[in-house]
Design an enzyme around this catalytic site. Sequence first.
Site, PDB file in Angstrom:
ATOM      1  N   ARG A 158      -3.946  41.710 -94.745  1.00 54.49           N
ATOM      2  CA  ARG A 158      -4.364  41.520 -96.142  1.00 54.49           C
ATOM      3  C   ARG A 158      -3.172  41.537 -97.104  1.00 54.49           C
ATOM      4  NH1 ARG A 158      -9.983  42.833 -97.052  1.00 54.49           N
ATOM      5  NH2 ARG A 158      -9.425  43.287 -99.188  1.00 54.49           N
ATOM      6  N   ASN A 210      -6.661  48.323-104.798  1.00 50.52           N
ATOM      7  CA  ASN A 210      -6.697  46.904-104.466  1.00 50.52           C
ATOM      8  C   ASN A 210      -7.447  46.203-105.592  1.00 50.52           C
ATOM      9  OD1 ASN A 210      -6.847  44.373-103.245  1.00 50.52           O
ATOM     10  ND2 ASN A 210      -8.744  44.900-102.185  1.00 50.52           N
ATOM     11  N   GLY A 211      -6.862  45.146-106.122  1.00 49.08           N
ATOM     12  CA  GLY A 211      -7.502  44.416-107.218  1.00 49.08           C
ATOM     13  C   GLY A 211      -6.504  44.195-108.332  1.00 49.08           C
ATOM     14  N   GLU A 221      -5.849  19.512 -93.864  1.00 46.64           N
ATOM     15  CA  GLU A 221      -5.776  20.810 -93.207  1.00 46.64           C
ATOM     16  C   GLU A 221      -4.544  20.895 -92.297  1.00 46.64           C
ATOM     17  OE1 GLU A 221      -6.907  23.536 -93.713  1.00 46.64           O
ATOM     18  OE2 GLU A 221      -6.598  24.668 -91.876  1.00 46.64           O
ATOM     19  N   HIS A 273       0.865   3.348-102.056  1.00 46.66           N
ATOM     20  CA  HIS A 273       0.783   3.486-103.508  1.00 46.66           C
ATOM     21  C   HIS A 273       1.757   4.536-104.049  1.00 46.66           C
ATOM     22  CE1 HIS A 273      -2.547   0.733-103.745  1.00 46.66           C
ATOM     23  NE2 HIS A 273      -3.144   1.386-102.760  1.00 46.66           N
ATOM     24  N   GLU A 291       2.080  26.247 -94.133  1.00 45.54           N
ATOM     25  CA  GLU A 291       1.803  27.676 -94.219  1.00 45.54           C
ATOM     26  C   GLU A 291       2.557  28.480 -93.161  1.00 45.54           C
ATOM     27  OE1 GLU A 291      -2.351  28.276 -93.477  1.00 45.54           O
ATOM     28  OE2 GLU A 291      -2.389  30.255 -94.398  1.00 45.54           O
ATOM     29  N   LYS A 297      -4.258  37.369 -96.103  1.00 45.52           N
ATOM     30  CA  LYS A 297      -5.443  36.756 -95.522  1.00 45.52           C
ATOM     31  C   LYS A 297      -6.561  36.516 -96.539  1.00 45.52           C
ATOM     32  CE  LYS A 297      -7.903  35.460 -91.858  1.00 45.52           C
ATOM     33  NZ  LYS A 297      -7.585  34.104 -91.346  1.00 45.52           N
ATOM     34  N   TRP A 338      -0.007  43.241-101.178  1.00 46.07           N
ATOM     35  CA  TRP A 338       0.394  41.876-101.490  1.00 46.07           C
ATOM     36  C   TRP A 338       0.651  41.892-102.983  1.00 46.07           C
ATOM     37  CZ3 TRP A 338      -1.801  37.847-104.491  1.00 46.07           C
ATOM     38  CH2 TRP A 338      -1.231  36.582-104.289  1.00 46.07           C
ATOM     39  N   LYS A 380      -1.722  23.706 -92.742  1.00 47.48           N
ATOM     40  CA  LYS A 380      -1.407  24.630 -91.646  1.00 47.48           C
ATOM     41  C   LYS A 380       0.080  24.608 -91.333  1.00 47.48           C
ATOM     42  CE  LYS A 380      -3.965  26.505 -91.156  1.00 47.48           C
ATOM     43  NZ  LYS A 380      -5.252  27.075 -91.443  1.00 47.48           N
TER      44      LYS A 380
HETATM   45  C1  AGP Z   1      -5.862  29.365 -94.381  1.00 44.93           C
HETATM   46  O1  AGP Z   1      -4.962  29.117 -93.370  1.00 44.93           O
HETATM   47  C2  AGP Z   1      -5.314  29.972 -95.550  1.00 44.93           C
HETATM   48  N1  AGP Z   1      -4.712  31.216 -95.250  1.00 44.93           N
HETATM   49  C3  AGP Z   1      -6.122  29.971 -96.825  1.00 44.93           C
HETATM   50  O2  AGP Z   1      -6.044  28.680 -97.335  1.00 44.93           O
HETATM   51  C4  AGP Z   1      -7.604  30.410 -96.765  1.00 44.93           C
HETATM   52  O3  AGP Z   1      -8.344  29.479 -96.065  1.00 44.93           O
HETATM   53  C5  AGP Z   1      -8.140  30.565 -98.192  1.00 44.93           C
HETATM   54  O4  AGP Z   1      -7.437  31.586 -98.831  1.00 44.93           O
HETATM   55  C6  AGP Z   1      -9.618  30.827 -98.249  1.00 44.93           C
HETATM   56  O5  AGP Z   1      -9.957  32.017 -97.603  1.00 44.93           O
HETATM   57  P1  AGP Z   1     -11.461  32.368 -97.273  1.00 44.93           P
HETATM   58  O6  AGP Z   1     -11.932  31.365 -96.277  1.00 44.93           O
HETATM   59  O7  AGP Z   1     -11.429  33.751 -96.737  1.00 44.93           O
HETATM   60  O8  AGP Z   1     -12.230  32.247 -98.547  1.00 44.93           O
END
Ligand code: AGP
Length: 590
Positions: free
Chosen positions: A27, A97-98, A462, A485, A469, A585, A73, A466
């Site tokens: 997280r 957290n928040g 996607e 284009h 990321e 995450k 984070w 990926k």
């Molecule tokens: C996915 O590889 C990412 N880490 C990220 O885009 C993720 O999908 C996004 O933050 C949404 O998360 P969620 O599905 O838990 O809502």
Amino acid sequence: MCGIIGYVGNKNAAEEVREGLFRLEYRGYDSAGAAIMDENGIISVVKKQGKVANLAPYLDDISGRIGIGHTRWATHGKPSDVNAHPHSSGKITVVHNGIIENYAELKSKLEACGERFFSQTDSEVAAKLINRNFKGDLLCALAETVKVLKGSYALMAICEGVSAIAVAKYRSSVILGYGDDEYFCASDEPALAGKCSSISVLEDGDLAYITPDGIEIYDDGMQQVIRDKRANTAAAQSLDLCGYPRYMLKELYETPAAVERTVKEFNAAAPKLREALRGINRIILLGCGTAYHAGLVGKRYFEAFARIPAECENAGEFRYKNPVVCEGAAVFAVSQSGETADTVEAARLARTLGAKVIAVTNAPNSALTRLADVVAPVAAGTEICVAATKSYTAQIACLYLCALTFAGEPLTCERAVALTKMPALCEKTLASVNTYSIANMCAGASGVYFLGRDVDYAVALEGSLKLKEVSYVPGEGYPAGELKHGTLALIDGKTVCVALVFDKNLAKKCENAVEQVLSRGGRAVVITNVVGVCASLKDRVRIISLPDCDKFLSPLISAVAVQKLAYETAAVLGRDPDKPRNLAKSVTVE
Ligand code: AGP
């Protein structure tokens, strides 16, 4: 965005907190810290910048029966020892957290009263306020404090000499765990896997008081309330690497089982969903990141199977545009964690505007699940790697079945039966696809551009996300027809294009795009299950052949191929795909 853990019991709290922090690290991993109260009520605080492993040795020399911990984070203030949680003021120590949105205003007021701040965090404000409000009752001090906080919080506070943890929750998840004479509090279920027999989930506005004698829960009016206790089904073994070097690879290999389970669980959920979708005349899909990309595939399912116009929007954009939604609309909110702030709040907004909300989620106890009218379960199982893999494919399988259900098709129809064959094809893809040499090519590229048309375009987005990321190699996903284009200007010998071709009718058109890349000196890879595609270019193009299947089901295998490519590229570059830099995450802040 951060992970918090609390423990009250007979075991060594430092050890329990340390283990909890390792489990919650996905997280956030900018810094970590813990506060442990010893038998005399004295609190020791340790906190370190970096991953939990940096902190772990410092917990060896501390012991006690009560402890709280935090893995961060960073939102306010850079990652550093001083900005790491816990934060203390007087006798009080907190983890949070928040985001406290009005922290600047509160901080100025506190500074005017003579308080000195040591960190740049919003959370230190909470510690100061609780300390000032403390008149001998920790829970009351916390209750008074949260009255003035705006934003979101999962807050835990301890106080020197008081054998308890006080907890407050608003728009950041908190679960409580009940063990044998021991009690836990955590951000999510994986933290408590195998640790306690039952759990309960706090509601927004709830407060909890955890002591060696048990847990009391209060609502925002300080009335004692009961929150359902349910069996803690999270299995500790889902947290093991089981011999894989990384969670990303382990979870990628769990794709077939994730899809299979999702299909099975959908059968049970279908009657309720069918009922909820009666009279619906508009489909909106919402999500962020990978979940948004799954929504783009889902949109095509609704359009193709039910011939109804469907929209898919990024949840963060949707909620701030004063969206036009009224009764008759169904919002499919897609989220692995069910805690992504933008998705949860967008779904909440749509519901207040009259839409039915269907949570497409992997998290049965999440905020999204609780606010939804119906849940379409994604049964991917615990996903630890920050990069989503099996949850994406399982979301697609779930949306495929949602669209068939909406179209009035029985789950025995030809399309539904074809889906049940996909786990085996995912397995075949995993076993046969060798992306190693292409990963080497991508690792050295200045840019990697994923191209596709229709559903292939959604997977191209996607694939690109990926790769970026986990490997930090820049790139984009484009509709194959868009290349000419503008993007073509980027193509040179240092770039790689990855074309996804799973629609026989569009294969020729995609081949044209690949030719354009090659004639500008770019390198190209084609991932396809269309026989003969790019046959005339085969000396100049790397082709990855996947098993034959219907084009609408192809995302389940093309996703596996692009995920494997991203993993291998990260491996070539020595990146940690489980914990990419700057990410976490679940994004529970806006
Ligand atoms: C996915 O590889 C990412 N880490 C990220 O885009 C993720 O999908 C996004 O933050 C949404 O998360 P969620 O599905 O838990 O809502």
